[in-house]
Design an enzyme around this catalytic site. Structure first.
Site, PDB file in Angstrom:
ATOM      1  CG  ASP A  44     -47.227  21.625   7.551  1.00  0.00           C
ATOM      2  OD1 ASP A  44     -46.383  21.527   6.656  1.00  0.00           O
ATOM      3  OD2 ASP A  44     -47.885  22.656   7.770  1.00  0.00           O
ATOM      4  CD  GLU A 228     -53.000  25.016   3.141  1.00  0.00           C
ATOM      5  OE1 GLU A 228     -52.550  25.954   3.821  1.00  0.00           O
ATOM      6  OE2 GLU A 228     -52.637  24.787   1.978  1.00  0.00           O
TER       7      GLU A 228
HETATM    8  C1  6LW Z   1     -48.447  22.244   3.727  1.00  0.00           C
HETATM    9  C2  6LW Z   1     -49.705  23.007   3.501  1.00  0.00           C
HETATM   10  C3  6LW Z   1     -49.186  24.372   3.586  1.00  0.00           C
HETATM   11  O1  6LW Z   1     -48.438  21.021   3.084  1.00  0.00           O
HETATM   12  O2  6LW Z   1     -47.872  24.447   3.407  1.00  0.00           O
HETATM   13  O3  6LW Z   1     -49.391  26.556   3.558  1.00  0.00           O
HETATM   14  C4  6LW Z   1     -47.445  23.164   3.068  1.00  0.00           C
HETATM   15  N1  6LW Z   1     -49.854  25.383   3.747  1.00  0.00           N
HETATM   16  O4  6LW Z   1     -50.705  22.738   4.402  1.00  0.00           O
HETATM   17  C5  6LW Z   1     -46.065  23.003   3.509  1.00  0.00           C
HETATM   18  O5  6LW Z   1     -45.938  23.322   4.842  1.00  0.00           O
END
Ligand code: 6LW
Length: 566
Positions: A44, A228
């Protein structure tokens, strides 16, 4: 593709085979760089530029210190300069609900002399778990955590508009979800003097509308699960919203929307996703690519950082999600990733940014612990409540106290480790330790998150000192197996772990010269995310001491620790 093949022939073919990271020749490094740019658990990634300097932060979950800050001047070479979270007063990583492990994706931004990191402490039970920390020096110190009330779920981001207003963007579950993994993207203005959200909370992208076929253009390739990692950019008077989706594994992808006004309506680029390797085979060099952020260089080029993994020995990613870099052509209305082709794909090597090459000094592979503070690469599991380690400068040794804690969930064990950052590595340490009672153990551990691990440890058994290799696997239950053991007599022991991809060898020496193999060809896939263990995190290797549930006044001394990989 033609250009790419030529590149392979000219610059890398000679040394592609055994290296875990594609090694470019000196000549090659003048024109190209290889992915990942930051290896080991660094998912990330979020990036910002200040003049000719670039700063990047990644997620760290329950590891402490948290939120590493990396610095670069050429986007290719990155140096760890500090951490956003490095004081227990800032936030307590020991608050963990179930397997929710603390610090998820963060965003770093710079505005008028101040650096901002916004992040989520998922371990906190109640609503306000999104927080901001600030600093004027990216290496720290960073401020105490300013929690933001009424900001749900994860992946917060900040956008500083040129009218001085600041906007919070994040994801959230839908009030009336149309499909199970639906996550909407919401936005609200935030007052950075009071850290209060102001005005209305606006759902700017609702994947439910695509599911219901209410919005058609560009929907075809849009995997709607898990919207996300949103980030807002402004270019040529338009607002752009970059969103990751598909979940952080094989279907991971990045898409983009734009709008003439900050709260939308946002229109989808019909060439989405703009970045993904989801149609690559599972044993391709880089996969799982997604969760991205973009930056414009001082020369007007655009670049994207995003997470990616390097599966090896099958669908196994022991190193976790790492940080990759890919060029972006944003000369048109929409950004085009890897314009030289294959478009939208993240490759093992790309041509370098038009920035002066700026490698940092090579790190010494051996830490002699002759410093007052532990080196920045060393991490703990959760926030230490007490100081149970001591850097004894005169003797140049690291003393680790034996404590009842063992490596497990929501525990701060006497473990000090660093990221496994290469598929092939050798790690050696010199330890002085005399176990007084049967439950006293110390040595070296390599562990996936806080669960699956190999322990190369010295202990007492039937009154005699033994070196044991223990394989610990956490599936439904914890299975601990002594793979091999041998009696040892010397106070000082040299312990060595070697990995050639998924083949692990464990050796020891009582004089540092003559080495004996305790066990070889051990299956390293134990440390991958295959068993659903530590899906978000990665593998750490380091020094460990425990008295297994009982009090102890004993300690282990580590003279030095060496880690090298290729
Ligand atoms: C992150 C989110 C995700 O905050 O995993 O799978 C979380 N997606 O974007 C942790 O890496």
């Amino acid at each position: 593709m033609k250009h790419y093949n030529l590149l392979i022939l000219l610059f890398i073919l000679p040394i592609l085979t055994c290296h875990s990271q594609i090694e470019l020749s000196k000549k090659g490094q003048e024109y190209y760089y290889s992915n990942p740019i930051i290896t080991g658990m660094n998912p990330d990634p979020s990036i910002c530029r200040v003049g000719e300097d670039y700063y990047l932060v990644t997620s760290t979950f329950g590891f402490y210190p948290g939120l590493p800050i990396y610095h670069s001047r050429d986007l290719v070479h990155w140096k760890l300069i500090g951490y956003g979270i490095d004081r227990p007063s800032q936030l307590n990583l020991n608050e963990s609900e179930g397997d929710k492990i603390n610090l998820y994706a963060a965003t770093i931004r710079y505005n008028k002399g101040v650096f901002y990191i916004i992040n989520t402490n998922t371990g906190r039970h109640n609503e306000d778990r999104n927080f901001v920390i600030t600093a004027t020096n990216p290496a720290g110190p960073w401020s105490e955590a300013h929690y933001i009330e009424g900001a749900p779920r994860i992946d917060p981001s900040l956008f500083f508009d040129d009218d001085g207003k600041v906007y919070y963007t994040g994801n959230d579950t839908a009030a009336n979800p149309v499909f199970e993994k639906q996550r909407n993207i919401w936005m609200q203005e935030i007052d950075i003097n009071t850290w209060k959200l102001v005005g209305n909370k606006v759902i700017v992208v609702d994947p439910g509308n695509y599911y219901k076929g209410l919005v058609l253009s560009g929907k075809e390739n849009l995997l709607l699960d898990f919207f996300e990692g949103p980030h807002v950019y402004k270019k040529d008077g338009k607002y752009y919203l970059l969103i990751s989706h598909g979940g952080t594994f094989w279907e991971h992808a990045v898409s983009i929307w734009n709008s003439d006004s900050i709260f939308g309506p946002y229109v989808l680029d019909n060439k989405n996703p703009i970045a993904t390797n989801r149609d690559f085979s599972h044993n391709s060099y880089i996969h799982h690519t997604g969760h991205a952020d973009m930056v414009e260089t001082q020369n007007g080029e655009w670049w994207m950082v995003l997470l990616g993994t390097r599966p090896y020995g099958g669908d196994f990613t022991n190193l976790g999600r790492e940080t990759c870099l890919v060029p972006v052509d944003w000369s048109g209305e929409w950004p085009v990733v890897n314009p030289l082709g294959p478009v939208g794909r993240i490759m093992p090597i790309h041509h370098r940014p038009n920035l002066p090459n700026h490698p940092w000094e090579e790190k010494d592979i051996r830490d002699n612990f002759d410093t007052k503070k532990l080196g920045l690469d060393w991490n703990f599991m959760q926030t230490p409540k007490e100081v149970w380690w001591h850097l004894d400068a005169p003797s140049g040794k690291l003393k680790i106290n034996l404590r009842p804690e063992i490596i497990d969930k929501n525990v701060n064990p006497s473990f000090i480790g660093q990221r496994q950052a290469h598929k092939n590595f050798t790690a050696i340490t010199k330890m002085e330790f005399i176990p007084k009672v049967e439950n006293e153990t110390a040595g070296m551990v390599i562990t996936r998150d806080v669960s699956n691990q190999f322990q190369l440890v010295k202990t007492l058994k039937n009154g005699a000192e033994y070196l044991q290799l223990i394989r610990k696997e956490v599936v439904n239950d914890k299975i601990e197996l002594i793979i091999a053991e041998t009696q040892v007599s010397s106070k000082a022991l040299y312990l060595k772990m070697e990995a050639l991809e998924q083949l692990f060898t464990f050796s020891f020496s009582e004089d540092g010269k003559n080495w004996k193999i305790l066990a070889k060809d051990q299956d390293g896939r134990l440390l991958s995310n295959a068993l659903g263990i530590g899906r978000f995190t990665g593998t750490f290797i380091g020094m460990y001491a425990t008295s297994k549930g009982k009090e102890s006044s004993n300690s282990a001394l580590f003279d030095w620790f060496e880690y090298s990989g290729f």
